[in-house]
Design an enzyme around this catalytic site. Sequence first.
Site, PDB file in Angstrom:
ATOM      1  N   GLY A 144       2.882  13.777  -3.050  1.00 28.07           N
ATOM      2  CA  GLY A 144       2.434  14.671  -2.579  1.00 28.07           C
ATOM      3  C   GLY A 144       0.799  14.828  -2.375  1.00 28.07           C
ATOM      4  O   GLY A 144       0.342  16.130  -2.550  1.00 28.07           O
ATOM      5  N   ASP A 146      -2.660  15.137  -0.522  1.00 34.53           N
ATOM      6  CA  ASP A 146      -3.133  15.884   0.676  1.00 34.53           C
ATOM      7  C   ASP A 146      -4.607  16.314   0.698  1.00 34.53           C
ATOM      8  O   ASP A 146      -5.413  15.751   0.039  1.00 34.53           O
ATOM      9  CB  ASP A 146      -2.174  17.111   0.608  1.00 34.53           C
ATOM     10  N   HIS A 219      -0.123   0.494  17.952  1.00 32.36           N
ATOM     11  CA  HIS A 219       1.284   0.733  18.035  1.00 32.36           C
ATOM     12  C   HIS A 219       1.618   2.342  17.863  1.00 32.36           C
ATOM     13  O   HIS A 219       0.662   3.023  17.381  1.00 32.36           O
ATOM     14  CB  HIS A 219       2.214   0.135  17.098  1.00 32.36           C
ATOM     15  N   ARG A 305     -12.079   4.062  12.569  1.00 33.75           N
ATOM     16  CA  ARG A 305     -11.532   2.628  12.023  1.00 33.75           C
ATOM     17  C   ARG A 305     -10.613   2.358  12.989  1.00 33.75           C
ATOM     18  O   ARG A 305      -9.494   2.958  12.859  1.00 33.75           O
ATOM     19  CB  ARG A 305     -11.471   2.681  10.469  1.00 33.75           C
ATOM     20  N   ASP A 307      -7.077   0.271  13.657  1.00 33.58           N
ATOM     21  CA  ASP A 307      -6.081  -0.443  12.997  1.00 33.58           C
ATOM     22  C   ASP A 307      -5.608  -1.503  14.165  1.00 33.58           C
ATOM     23  O   ASP A 307      -5.419  -1.373  15.341  1.00 33.58           O
ATOM     24  CB  ASP A 307      -4.862   0.268  12.733  1.00 33.58           C
ATOM     25  N   GLU A 336     -10.570  -3.430  12.618  1.00 32.16           N
ATOM     26  CA  GLU A 336      -9.642  -4.244  11.559  1.00 32.16           C
ATOM     27  C   GLU A 336      -9.441  -5.687  12.274  1.00 32.16           C
ATOM     28  O   GLU A 336      -8.550  -5.918  13.229  1.00 32.16           O
ATOM     29  CB  GLU A 336      -8.395  -3.675  11.279  1.00 32.16           C
ATOM     30  N   HIS A 402      -5.705  -0.697   0.941  1.00 30.12           N
ATOM     31  CA  HIS A 402      -4.421  -0.142   0.964  1.00 30.12           C
ATOM     32  C   HIS A 402      -3.447  -1.532   1.118  1.00 30.12           C
ATOM     33  O   HIS A 402      -2.065  -1.445   1.182  1.00 30.12           O
ATOM     34  CB  HIS A 402      -4.223   0.954   1.701  1.00 30.12           C
ATOM     35  N   ASP A 403      -3.877  -2.532   1.752  1.00 29.93           N
ATOM     36  CA  ASP A 403      -3.343  -3.885   2.223  1.00 29.93           C
ATOM     37  C   ASP A 403      -3.329  -4.987   1.170  1.00 29.93           C
ATOM     38  O   ASP A 403      -2.671  -5.729   1.498  1.00 29.93           O
ATOM     39  CB  ASP A 403      -3.963  -4.262   3.651  1.00 29.93           C
ATOM     40  N   ASP A 447       0.708  -4.391  -1.745  1.00 26.91           N
ATOM     41  CA  ASP A 447       1.154  -3.015  -1.223  1.00 26.91           C
ATOM     42  C   ASP A 447       2.739  -3.461  -1.554  1.00 26.91           C
ATOM     43  O   ASP A 447       3.329  -4.494  -1.325  1.00 26.91           O
ATOM     44  CB  ASP A 447       0.990  -3.317   0.176  1.00 26.91           C
ATOM     45  N   ARG A 451      -0.896   1.216  -4.176  1.00 32.74           N
ATOM     46  CA  ARG A 451      -1.137   2.532  -3.863  1.00 32.74           C
ATOM     47  C   ARG A 451      -0.658   3.493  -4.773  1.00 32.74           C
ATOM     48  O   ARG A 451       0.051   4.623  -4.570  1.00 32.74           O
ATOM     49  CB  ARG A 451      -0.334   2.717  -2.478  1.00 32.74           C
TER      50      ARG A 451
END
Length: 544
Positions: A144, A146, A219, A305, A307, A336, A402-403, A447, A451
């Site tokens: 949740g 935000d 993508h 940034r 990706d 990246e 996050h990776d 990951d 997270r």
Amino acid sequence: MSLIYGDPYMTVTDAATTTPTWKYSVADMVKVGEGQTDDYWSLRVKMPYHRIQYQFAVEGSDGQHVLLSDRGIRADTAENRLKNNFRVPYFQEVDRVKTPDWAKTTVWYQIFPERFANGDQSNDPQGVKPWNPEDHPGREDFYGGDLQGVLDHLDDLQRLGINGLYFCPIFKASSNHKYDTIDYFDIDPDFGDKDLFERLVNEAHRRGMKVMLDAVFNHIGYQSLQWQDVLKNGDSSRFASWFHINSYPLTPFNDPSNNGGNPQYDTFAFEPHMPKLNTANPDVQDYLLEIATYWIKTFDIDAWRLDVANEVDHHFWRRFYQATQQCKKDFLVIGEVWHSSQPWLNGDQFSGVMNYAFTEQVEEHFLTSQQTAQNMVELLTDQLMMYRQQNAQVMLNTLDSHDTARILTVAGGDEKRALQALAFIFTQTGMPCIYYGTEMGMSGDNDPDCRKPMDWSQLGQPIWQKVHEIVQFRRDYAQLLGTGSTRLSVNSTGLIKVERVGSAHLTAYFNTTNNAVPLSMEPKLAQGYDGENLAPKGFVIEVI
């Protein structure tokens, strides 16, 4: 080491022979670093006519003198000094490679919006889980988080010392991470709406914070209008040429008849729900450029940034860079790229990249002891010297994201080692970036475990205070650390030494040995230093 240089068309006439010869000057160079196989020397010269030819006079350790020229190594003779020079025929633009000055004094903070804070429960997705920082998230879980949650905590980030917000994707998508974009022109409803985002950007700017968004242009999402049209209409779809499709008719990627579920189209990695865009297609380029400029013109963002930037067409990135710079002076573009990045850093594509090569060297010494201090220093010197100074100053230096696994987990739960590594990257050339929760002492494996929902219970606690001190130090000496020169070495006692020279002179020592080391310093920032000895896992930073 000396530089032999001059204007290629400047001559002087020999009195005896009346023959004009090239007029050159000789200047000593300064040794600025030692890498694994190379030493690095530097000298700044100014050429009045925007052109130069030059070669190097080298003295070997055995006393031999040679010239290094455009034709290789030759004897250092008067005749050879006049020919075979390297040449820059003309500097078309004296400052062709420009990077934003504001970025060099920025401390970034990476926000994974779904896990940062839940500020508005009315937009929670169905099946949202309780906010539990001790939870181990699954790939499909929602908690949740935000944009309202970010807005609610801007003052906390300001107190920490942050002046740059780097958001993972916020556009409409089906996943919790939002890297499978459905609509680039809309905020994901789980996060809020455009009015809320506009208010967030304005409030960030009012606090002196820049805003960087994540552009996923390699993508697109499986549920996007474009890809759904291709699934419906096949090779007659107006979007068919937008993708790399290997065979028709297309079947759902999870259909057993489809070669065991393998997609019939190119994707990001092997993710069938992320079909790869054909970024060499002019229509795709125009579409993506419209997106890139829309968020600058409409919401005044400060940076993108990019990706999976290394898998996107170079021609497109050149158009992208021009379009963003025309929208906003001193706009920052960070790619990246996980490997050597010089092809993108020639002033026409990216300002800098996410500095993963830097990250790996720091982690392998400070956090996991997989390489020696000397080896790390040499590799970091090689990395620093690989790029122009103006690019190096805006490389994004992270220890986790996050990776990747969080730094505390990589350090085996050793808080002192994690803080020592963090302090080290805050003394280096480049823009330091903190991943959300580092200041709270959060742990997490690769990951998706990295997270976890933010642990707000640690706000203001000792670990927060220590991270705050490191951030504030960088802010206090932003000009020196953002633009000054960098020299790394290992001294005779095994301490890693960092020297930064510019508006002031900084000297820092980091003890990654197993023993306390005698040291006399007047610290501006320290860990494990009692005024006489620097303890293992300690550091001390002095500024004069």
